[in-house]
Design an enzyme around this catalytic site. Sequence first.
Site, PDB file in Angstrom:
ATOM      1  N   ASP A 179       1.658   6.344   5.829  1.00 36.63           N
ATOM      2  CA  ASP A 179       0.638   5.442   5.294  1.00 36.63           C
ATOM      3  C   ASP A 179       1.105   4.707   4.044  1.00 36.63           C
ATOM      4  O   ASP A 179       0.333   3.961   3.444  1.00 36.63           O
ATOM      5  CB  ASP A 179      -0.655   6.207   5.002  1.00 36.63           C
ATOM      6  CG  ASP A 179      -1.892   5.353   5.200  1.00 36.63           C
ATOM      7  OD1 ASP A 179      -1.797   4.332   5.915  1.00 36.63           O
ATOM      8  OD2 ASP A 179      -2.947   5.687   4.647  1.00 36.63           O
TER       9      ASP A 179
ATOM     10  N   LYS B 122       0.849  -1.202   0.000  1.00 37.93           N
ATOM     11  CA  LYS B 122       0.000   0.000   0.000  1.00 37.93           C
ATOM     12  C   LYS B 122       0.876   1.241   0.000  1.00 37.93           C
ATOM     13  O   LYS B 122       1.673   1.460   0.924  1.00 37.93           O
ATOM     14  CB  LYS B 122      -0.906  -0.015   1.226  1.00 37.93           C
ATOM     15  CG  LYS B 122      -1.702   1.273   1.432  1.00 37.93           C
ATOM     16  CD  LYS B 122      -2.446   1.234   2.763  1.00 37.93           C
ATOM     17  CE  LYS B 122      -3.030   2.599   3.122  1.00 37.93           C
ATOM     18  NZ  LYS B 122      -3.656   2.596   4.463  1.00 37.93           N
TER      19      LYS B 122
ATOM     20  N   LYS C 150      -9.712  13.247   8.257  1.00 35.23           N
ATOM     21  CA  LYS C 150      -9.182  12.923   9.569  1.00 35.23           C
ATOM     22  C   LYS C 150      -9.134  14.170  10.447  1.00 35.23           C
ATOM     23  O   LYS C 150      -9.177  15.299   9.955  1.00 35.23           O
ATOM     24  CB  LYS C 150      -7.753  12.362   9.427  1.00 35.23           C
ATOM     25  CG  LYS C 150      -7.647  11.002   8.769  1.00 35.23           C
ATOM     26  CD  LYS C 150      -6.189  10.576   8.710  1.00 35.23           C
ATOM     27  CE  LYS C 150      -6.024   9.238   8.018  1.00 35.23           C
ATOM     28  NZ  LYS C 150      -6.570   8.124   8.816  1.00 35.23           N
TER      29      LYS C 150
ATOM     30  N   ASP D 180      -2.189  10.534   3.856  1.00 36.00           N
ATOM     31  CA  ASP D 180      -3.610  10.229   4.005  1.00 36.00           C
ATOM     32  C   ASP D 180      -4.305  11.294   4.841  1.00 36.00           C
ATOM     33  O   ASP D 180      -4.206  11.293   6.064  1.00 36.00           O
ATOM     34  CB  ASP D 180      -3.790   8.853   4.643  1.00 36.00           C
ATOM     35  CG  ASP D 180      -5.253   8.447   4.729  1.00 36.00           C
ATOM     36  OD1 ASP D 180      -6.092   9.085   4.061  1.00 36.00           O
ATOM     37  OD2 ASP D 180      -5.545   7.479   5.453  1.00 36.00           O
TER      38      ASP D 180
ATOM     39  N   GLU E 160      -9.378   3.887   2.467  1.00 38.01           N
ATOM     40  CA  GLU E 160      -8.927   3.939   1.071  1.00 38.01           C
ATOM     41  C   GLU E 160      -7.873   2.906   0.727  1.00 38.01           C
ATOM     42  O   GLU E 160      -7.707   2.535  -0.439  1.00 38.01           O
ATOM     43  CB  GLU E 160      -8.383   5.342   0.757  1.00 38.01           C
ATOM     44  CG  GLU E 160      -6.935   5.607   1.140  1.00 38.01           C
ATOM     45  CD  GLU E 160      -6.635   5.501   2.626  1.00 38.01           C
ATOM     46  OE1 GLU E 160      -5.494   5.133   2.965  1.00 38.01           O
ATOM     47  OE2 GLU E 160      -7.546   5.775   3.448  1.00 38.01           O
TER      48      GLU E 160
ATOM     49  N   ARG F 227      -7.674  -0.266   1.194  1.00 39.81           N
ATOM     50  CA  ARG F 227      -8.213  -1.489   0.581  1.00 39.81           C
ATOM     51  C   ARG F 227      -8.614  -1.259  -0.874  1.00 39.81           C
ATOM     52  O   ARG F 227      -8.648  -2.203  -1.663  1.00 39.81           O
ATOM     53  CB  ARG F 227      -9.399  -1.982   1.409  1.00 39.81           C
ATOM     54  CG  ARG F 227     -10.564  -1.004   1.487  1.00 39.81           C
ATOM     55  CD  ARG F 227     -11.409  -1.216   2.727  1.00 39.81           C
ATOM     56  NE  ARG F 227     -10.688  -0.842   3.939  1.00 39.81           N
ATOM     57  CZ  ARG F 227     -11.182  -0.975   5.176  1.00 39.81           C
ATOM     58  NH1 ARG F 227     -12.389  -1.490   5.348  1.00 39.81           N
ATOM     59  NH2 ARG F 227     -10.482  -0.604   6.216  1.00 39.81           N
TER      60      ARG F 227
ATOM     61  N   ASP G  19     -11.936   7.441   4.070  1.00 41.56           N
ATOM     62  CA  ASP G  19     -10.728   7.208   4.847  1.00 41.56           C
ATOM     63  C   ASP G  19     -10.413   5.713   4.965  1.00 41.56           C
ATOM     64  O   ASP G  19      -9.420   5.350   5.577  1.00 41.56           O
ATOM     65  CB  ASP G  19     -10.873   7.818   6.248  1.00 41.56           C
ATOM     66  CG  ASP G  19      -9.549   7.948   6.964  1.00 41.56           C
ATOM     67  OD1 ASP G  19      -8.508   8.003   6.283  1.00 41.56           O
ATOM     68  OD2 ASP G  19      -9.553   7.979   8.214  1.00 41.56           O
TER      69      ASP G  19
END
Length: 528
Positions: A316, A293, A305, A298, A377, A379, A375
């Site tokens: 992230d 990933k 967030k 993020d 995201e 996946r 959020d």
Amino acid sequence: MVVRQGMSTRTIRFQRVMTIPDKSRIFNIGGLICSLSGHLGGAGYYHAMPIMFNAVRSVPKATKARIRLVTSQSVEAGLSEVADGQLDSAGFSGKAGETHVYLDGKRTEILIGMGGTESVTPAAVRNAGAGVARKFGRYGKIGVELPDTELDGAAARTALVEGLSLGAYTFLTYKSDGKASKLMTVEVAGGNGAKSQAACDRGAVIARGQMLARDLVNEPGGSLTPPVFARRASAMAKEQGLAVKVWDEAAIKKGKLGGLLGVNRGSTNPPRLVELTYTPKGKSNGFLALVGKGITFDAGGLSIKTGQGMMTMKCDMGGAAAVVGAMSVLKDLQVPCKVRAWIPMTDNMLGGDATRPGDVLKIRNGKTIEVLNTDAEGRLVLADGLSLASEAKPDAIVDLATLTGACMVALGPKIAGLMSNNDAWVEQIEAASSATGERVWHLPLPDDYMRMCDSPIADMKNIGGSHGGALTAGLILQQFVGDGIPWAHLDIAGPAFTDAEDGEWSKGGTGFGVRLLADLASNFQKPA
């Protein structure tokens, strides 16, 4: 049962060659001169210059500082070259963490307690090595003696070198007055043969990959944009003899990577997807696929967030960094299987055309996802990566991602969650975890939990219910793995980043996953 095989390595001796004013670093690996300039992390990557590790029978007398890792049993029995009563009067008994420093002529002698012999593990040696590098990094050259225990000598040397390298690591790219470690040479006592040197060299190579991952995670999201991240990965690949393919935005659209495009809609930085391929010399014993990933920052998208929640979100892309770091060491470790990595890269921002809650994305394999929380995201981009990996028909897949806070709630900050569709594959990953000290815990993937992700308008939602978030995230990922392909998901949300110095870890990116992946590839067997 997993049968572990011996590691194949070739001798790699680091030699200082020269320093270039723009912070480029030149070093010699097996006779091949390579330039690791700012695109691989600038000043942070090798803290100053690579440390040279030499396997020696005993620490040369000319070495100004000798460090002896000792057990409580050895102290009780009496240490050679230590005066009777000296340790009793100093209150040093060899307990874990105790230190005793004294002068023997012109040489500084340092005793570091390791506790009882039963507590001397590779992880303990690695952490001790890191502590040595931090406390005594003012010395340019030191000698280290390992404790006399039943621990395999090669494993101990590798762990020691890993710890010394990681303990000396500092990320100085943005420090105006940062001070790098002065440690340049370490004499590792206990044996001066080829096998002893190979164990040291292996530790240096693996630490190099882990430090690369740290540098990538520590780089701010505003400077490590997807195009920059792709260039750094490509530069590493070319220097390490890996095949590389970079998908730009046009290629990503043509490839119908709807998850990656959907997450990227709110950003002004174009997405990238990087493919890296390592092919061993001679016959390959299998084909391993990695997916990482790569969310370079993020913000949460429109499901934004909090300010507190955003502070460390440059991390992230920790899964992608671990994959890049692991790929960077495969050639030097002479890994016997083919390894290919797919790394989707984007940030998750909230521009005027960002994906809205309720939008539906179509993933590469044709399945659709209703996005109810932007959020969640990771996946979405992993879905495209797993779809591409499945199309290549590998013998097994493993993905790494800083995916869920729920996994941190369950396992804390030091243990990764492991989910899989194949028990034999789990055994291999758990064996690699045990061998490298990068801890994982096997979590279930209950089929009935997938009902939490049912959508009235798409094949699935991108979130489940209020509980079991790590498991429902894993179940969503499983929908994008090809039928019959052994797959595992590592949720590294906890151990990818730390706010405190702890053993081998320094503040910031930890590089978690590099050692595990390198070991997994080195010992890979096609899962049953």
